[in-house]
Design an enzyme around this catalytic site. Structure first.
Site, PDB file in Angstrom:
ATOM      1  N   ASP A  14       0.788  -1.253   0.083  1.00 58.70           N
ATOM      2  CA  ASP A  14      -0.195  -0.068  -0.085  1.00 58.70           C
ATOM      3  C   ASP A  14       0.903   1.380  -0.074  1.00 58.70           C
ATOM      4  OD1 ASP A  14      -2.384  -1.584   0.096  1.00 58.70           O
ATOM      5  OD2 ASP A  14      -2.349  -1.890   2.093  1.00 58.70           O
ATOM      6  N   LYS A  17       1.882   2.301  -5.008  1.00 62.54           N
ATOM      7  CA  LYS A  17       2.470   1.501  -6.293  1.00 62.54           C
ATOM      8  C   LYS A  17       1.561   2.063  -7.519  1.00 62.54           C
ATOM      9  CE  LYS A  17       2.164  -2.572  -4.490  1.00 62.54           C
ATOM     10  NZ  LYS A  17       2.093  -2.211  -2.741  1.00 62.54           N
ATOM     11  N   GLY A  18       0.023   1.759  -7.431  1.00 63.74           N
ATOM     12  CA  GLY A  18      -0.812   1.964  -8.350  1.00 63.74           C
ATOM     13  C   GLY A  18      -0.754   3.324  -9.147  1.00 63.74           C
ATOM     14  N   GLY A  41      -4.496  -4.193  -3.970  1.00 63.59           N
ATOM     15  CA  GLY A  41      -5.553  -3.336  -3.981  1.00 63.59           C
ATOM     16  C   GLY A  41      -4.781  -1.920  -4.774  1.00 63.59           C
ATOM     17  N   HIS A  42      -4.630  -1.454  -5.771  1.00 65.64           N
ATOM     18  CA  HIS A  42      -3.907  -0.450  -6.273  1.00 65.64           C
ATOM     19  C   HIS A  42      -4.898   0.825  -6.650  1.00 65.64           C
ATOM     20  CE1 HIS A  42      -0.328  -3.310  -7.398  1.00 65.64           C
ATOM     21  NE2 HIS A  42      -0.525  -3.308  -5.981  1.00 65.64           N
ATOM     22  N   THR A  43      -4.907   1.751  -5.981  1.00 71.55           N
ATOM     23  CA  THR A  43      -5.445   2.908  -6.053  1.00 71.55           C
ATOM     24  C   THR A  43      -5.102   3.917  -7.073  1.00 71.55           C
ATOM     25  OG1 THR A  43      -6.087   2.610  -3.976  1.00 71.55           O
ATOM     26  CG2 THR A  43      -6.975   4.669  -4.847  1.00 71.55           C
ATOM     27  N   GLN A 222       2.151  -5.870  -3.026  1.00 69.47           N
ATOM     28  CA  GLN A 222       2.514  -6.356  -1.911  1.00 69.47           C
ATOM     29  C   GLN A 222       3.669  -5.140  -1.644  1.00 69.47           C
ATOM     30  OE1 GLN A 222       1.474  -9.588  -3.217  1.00 69.47           O
ATOM     31  NE2 GLN A 222      -0.681  -8.411  -2.778  1.00 69.47           N
ATOM     32  N   ARG A 301     -10.041  -2.532   5.773  1.00 68.77           N
ATOM     33  CA  ARG A 301      -9.491  -2.742   7.010  1.00 68.77           C
ATOM     34  C   ARG A 301      -8.571  -1.398   7.705  1.00 68.77           C
ATOM     35  NH1 ARG A 301      -6.231  -8.473   7.118  1.00 68.77           N
ATOM     36  NH2 ARG A 301      -5.705  -7.824   5.095  1.00 68.77           N
ATOM     37  N   ARG A 303      -5.365   0.294   8.718  1.00 65.61           N
ATOM     38  CA  ARG A 303      -4.078   0.079   8.751  1.00 65.61           C
ATOM     39  C   ARG A 303      -3.165   0.437   9.882  1.00 65.61           C
ATOM     40  NH1 ARG A 303      -3.633   2.600   2.743  1.00 65.61           N
ATOM     41  NH2 ARG A 303      -4.573   0.881   1.469  1.00 65.61           N
ATOM     42  N   GLY A 411       0.307  14.006  -2.904  1.00 70.68           N
ATOM     43  CA  GLY A 411      -1.427  13.712  -2.766  1.00 70.68           C
ATOM     44  C   GLY A 411      -1.841  12.686  -3.661  1.00 70.68           C
TER      45      GLY A 411
HETATM   46  P1  GDP Z   1      -0.682   0.368  -3.555  1.00 72.15           P
HETATM   47  O1  GDP Z   1      -1.385  -0.999  -3.384  1.00 72.15           O
HETATM   48  O2  GDP Z   1       0.862   0.477  -3.311  1.00 72.15           O
HETATM   49  O3  GDP Z   1      -1.016   0.677  -5.026  1.00 72.15           O
HETATM   50  O4  GDP Z   1      -1.419   1.515  -2.766  1.00 72.15           O
HETATM   51  P2  GDP Z   1      -2.922   1.649  -2.165  1.00 72.15           P
HETATM   52  O5  GDP Z   1      -3.699   2.217  -3.391  1.00 72.15           O
HETATM   53  O6  GDP Z   1      -3.494   0.441  -1.621  1.00 72.15           O
HETATM   54  O7  GDP Z   1      -2.750   2.824  -0.936  1.00 72.15           O
HETATM   55  C1  GDP Z   1      -2.339   3.871  -1.195  1.00 72.15           C
HETATM   56  C2  GDP Z   1      -3.420   4.956  -0.983  1.00 72.15           C
HETATM   57  O8  GDP Z   1      -2.915   6.278  -0.892  1.00 72.15           O
HETATM   58  C3  GDP Z   1      -4.283   5.199  -1.936  1.00 72.15           C
HETATM   59  O9  GDP Z   1      -5.649   5.543  -1.253  1.00 72.15           O
HETATM   60  C4  GDP Z   1      -3.963   6.573  -2.810  1.00 72.15           C
HETATM   61  O10 GDP Z   1      -4.907   7.182  -3.454  1.00 72.15           O
HETATM   62  C5  GDP Z   1      -3.322   7.170  -1.568  1.00 72.15           C
HETATM   63  N1  GDP Z   1      -2.333   8.055  -2.146  1.00 72.15           N
HETATM   64  C6  GDP Z   1      -0.973   7.735  -3.038  1.00 72.15           C
HETATM   65  N2  GDP Z   1      -0.343   8.598  -3.009  1.00 72.15           N
HETATM   66  C7  GDP Z   1      -0.589   9.558  -2.149  1.00 72.15           C
HETATM   67  C8  GDP Z   1      -0.015  10.875  -1.473  1.00 72.15           C
HETATM   68  O11 GDP Z   1       0.992  11.202  -1.945  1.00 72.15           O
HETATM   69  N3  GDP Z   1      -0.628  11.669  -0.809  1.00 72.15           N
HETATM   70  C9  GDP Z   1      -1.918  11.222  -0.327  1.00 72.15           C
HETATM   71  N4  GDP Z   1      -2.363  11.664   0.664  1.00 72.15           N
HETATM   72  N5  GDP Z   1      -2.367   9.946  -0.673  1.00 72.15           N
HETATM   73  C10 GDP Z   1      -1.956   9.195  -1.658  1.00 72.15           C
HETATM   74  P1  IMO Z   2      -0.913  -4.142  -2.265  1.00 71.98           P
HETATM   75  O1  IMO Z   2      -0.455  -4.783  -3.556  1.00 71.98           O
HETATM   76  C1  IMO Z   2      -1.062  -4.612   2.056  1.00 71.98           C
HETATM   77  C2  IMO Z   2      -1.012  -8.742   3.657  1.00 71.98           C
HETATM   78  C3  IMO Z   2      -2.188  -9.045   4.226  1.00 71.98           C
HETATM   79  C4  IMO Z   2      -1.598 -10.019   5.429  1.00 71.98           C
HETATM   80  C5  IMO Z   2      -0.539 -10.959   4.470  1.00 71.98           C
HETATM   81  C6  IMO Z   2      -0.792 -12.019   3.945  1.00 71.98           C
HETATM   82  O2  IMO Z   2      -2.002  -3.375  -2.340  1.00 71.98           O
HETATM   83  O3  IMO Z   2       0.194  -3.240  -1.423  1.00 71.98           O
HETATM   84  P2  IMO Z   2      -2.340 -12.631   1.676  1.00 71.98           P
HETATM   85  O4  IMO Z   2      -3.750 -12.315   1.355  1.00 71.98           O
HETATM   86  O5  IMO Z   2      -1.453 -12.357   0.628  1.00 71.98           O
HETATM   87  O6  IMO Z   2      -2.156 -14.267   2.164  1.00 71.98           O
HETATM   88  O7  IMO Z   2      -2.088 -11.972   3.043  1.00 71.98           O
HETATM   89  O8  IMO Z   2      -0.027  -9.786   3.610  1.00 71.98           O
HETATM   90  N1  IMO Z   2      -1.098  -8.054   2.051  1.00 71.98           N
HETATM   91  C7  IMO Z   2      -1.083  -6.578   1.922  1.00 71.98           C
HETATM   92  N2  IMO Z   2      -1.080  -5.705   2.696  1.00 71.98           N
HETATM   93  N3  IMO Z   2      -1.070  -4.463   0.726  1.00 71.98           N
HETATM   94  C8  IMO Z   2      -1.295  -5.542  -0.221  1.00 71.98           C
HETATM   95  O9  IMO Z   2      -1.304  -5.426  -1.369  1.00 71.98           O
HETATM   96  C9  IMO Z   2      -1.386  -6.689   0.474  1.00 71.98           C
HETATM   97  N4  IMO Z   2      -1.478  -8.047   0.029  1.00 71.98           N
HETATM   98  C10 IMO Z   2      -1.348  -8.837   1.172  1.00 71.98           C
HETATM   99  O10 IMO Z   2      -3.002  -8.175   4.946  1.00 71.98           O
HETATM  100  O11 IMO Z   2      -1.068  -9.528   6.363  1.00 71.98           O
HETATM  101 MG    MG Z   3      -2.832  -1.653  -1.861  1.00 72.71          MG
END
Ligand code: GDP
Ligand code: IMO
Ligand code: MG
Length: 427
Positions: A14, A17-18, A41-43, A222, A301, A303, A411
């Site tokens: 999280d 990356k997305g 979950g890539h946002t 991840q 969930r 974080r 942001g």
């Molecule tokens: P990923 O799994 O690595 O792609 O990341 P996620 O999408 O799960 O979580 C990153 C969250 O942070 C998302 O809700 C994004 O929209 C948000 N985000 C990304 N870059 C920034 C930033 O620079 N500032 C803020 N406030 N939010 C960000």
């Molecule tokens: P992105 O790509 C954050 C965590 C789970 C759990 C552990 C194992 O969005 O960054 P799993 O379902 O893979 O067997 O769960 O890894 N986990 C993540 N935490 N971002 C993710 O993906 C995750 N994918 C799995 O919460 O602790």
């Molecule tokens: Mg994510």
């Protein structure tokens, strides 16, 4: 011949990356996911809209770039159908640009049940998985019992039934048997939908593309501290999230790896159980969670939040051969008067800056304290506008890690991204 660049998370997932894959896609011809599955979950946010991708690469919104789901990915046809249909409904015709490796493994409904049953059996010691069947699917892959995307070009009913009956034996022992008739039907319906996409031998496709001078970006899921070998085992995911995973997950030689973009938040988060040395259980942690909106993009969930951990980050930089750092969510720390950064651990009375064999040990983080910048970073458009205290923070991190921070995100929107001078100017 081109090299393949890799973008991956350096913390517990999280990191953002997305968002950054989307920002960098215009510089590439092809984007490929190499591991993980719908646990991701890539946002992405742009033009006032927000999208969350789970199995589909984050290059899907930038023109007609080719996006590949590589052999290292585990794919749930049911969730894939939901994700793909939602994108198509929002006007993105992804059939033309999304290709799927024949060697990617399929997640069956009973994999999901096994994941949930094993977690339930662990009780308080649960990993806190996403419950998507990731571990059991990779287990079947490694134990040579898996079903692959390419198998569905033939009749798979007998294979499916055999795997299901094997799973039922385990589920019975765990007292978790459920009627799967409805899930089976949905799964086979989704397989028909999946068949409307183009399947490829992605290792040949990608190596041909490199030979033809196409630029490729591999997108990790991840994060490094969730890597099956190097993460905080057993509180990890079931794939290699490090750069090496891009080689096995796409079929490219290590010699073909070019830049490695290591992405991290200006602080740390973790979702699920497992050690987290710099975790905050106080109002500061709550504030980070609130300001950073730190709730899972898929599961919702909460974080866990804590200060930036440079011991863990240096370990991740080493494992991945990071060439460029990308710092996310700087804006979340805007209003803190003081910002802490962990520079070493005290374990058994001894100070160390090496990430330990088991991060479950009793670790006391040692912090260096910085003045907060206390300015709104979300409005910053170029690096010349960085507040002095922010620059001090950046410089310290770069020096500690020995790698430049090439991109700073301020942001969630695509536009709130600062590419620092000289970054990828050759592309
Ligand atoms: P990923 O799994 O690595 O792609 O990341 P996620 O999408 O799960 O979580 C990153 C969250 O942070 C998302 O809700 C994004 O929209 C948000 N985000 C990304 N870059 C920034 C930033 O620079 N500032 C803020 N406030 N939010 C960000
Ligand atoms: P992105 O790509 C954050 C965590 C789970 C759990 C552990 C194992 O969005 O960054 P799993 O379902 O893979 O067997 O769960 O890894 N986990 C993540 N935490 N971002 C993710 O993906 C995750 N994918 C799995 O919460 O602790
Ligand atoms: Mg994510």
């Amino acid at each position: 011949m081109q090299q393949i660049d890799v973008l991956l998370g350096l913390q517990w997932g999280d990191e953002g990356k997305g968002k950054i894959v989307d920002v960098l896609t215009p510089k590439y011809d092809l984007v490929a996911r190499f591991q993980g599955g719908p646990n991701a979950g890539h946002t992405l946010e742009f033009e006032g809209k927000k999208y969350v991708l789970r199995s589909i690469p984050s290059g899907i919104f930038q023109g007609n770039k080719i996006n590949i789901i590589g052999n290292g990915v585990v794919l749930d046809p049911i969730l894939f159908k939901q994700e793909a249909e939602a994108l198509m409904e929002s006007g993105h015709d992804i059939r033309k640009s999304l290709y799927i490796s024949r060697k990617a493994h399929l997640i069956l409904p009973t994999h999901r049940l096994l994941d949930q049953a094993r977690e339930a059996a662990k009780g308080a010691g649960k990993i806190g998985t996403t419950g998507k069947g990731i571990g059991p699917t990779y287990t079947d892959k490694i134990s040579r019992n898996g079903l692959r995307v390419g198998d569905i070009e033939f009749d798979i009913k007998a294979k499916y039934d055999k795997i299901k009956s094997d799973h039922f034996k385990i589920l019975a022992a765990l007292h978790y048997v459920q009627d799967t008739a409805a899930m089976d039907k949905e799964w086979f319906d989704s397989i028909e939908f999946l068949k409307s996409f183009r399947f490829i031998d992605s290792e040949f496709f990608i190596n041909d593309a490199l030979r033809n001078d196409k630029a490729i970006l591999a997108e990790g899921a991840q994060g490094t501290l969730l890597d099956i070998d190097f993460g905080s085992y057993p509180f990890v995911t079931s794939s290699n999230t490090v750069t090496a995973g891009a080689c096995t997950g796409l079929g490219v030689s290590p010699k073909r790896i070019g830049k490695v973009f290591g992405i991290f938040k200006a602080y740390c988060t973790r979702v699920g159980s497992g050690p987290f040395p710099t975790e905050l259980h106080d109002a500061t942690g709550e504030e980070m969670c609130r300001k950073g909106n730190e709730f899972g993009s898929v599961t919702g969930r909460k974080r866990r939040c804590g200060w930036l951990d440079l011991v863990a980050l240096r370990y991740s930089v080493m494992l991945n051969g990071v060439t460029d750092l990308i710092m996310m969510k700087s804006d979340v720390l805007d209003m803190f008067e003081e910002i802490n950064v962990c520079t070493s651990y005290i374990i058994d009375g001894k100070e160390t800056d090496q990430f330990p064999f088991s991060a479950e040990m009793d670790i006391t983080p040692v912090y260096k304290i910085f003045d907060g910048w206390q300015e709104d970073m979300t409005k910053v458009e170029k690096e010349e506008e960085f507040p002095a205290a922010f620059k001090t923070y950046l410089n310290f991190i770069e020096k500690y890690l020995g790698v430049s921070i090439s991109v700073v995100s301020v942001g969630p929107d695509r536009k709130q991204t600062i590419l620092r001078k000289g970054f990828m100017s050759e592309k």
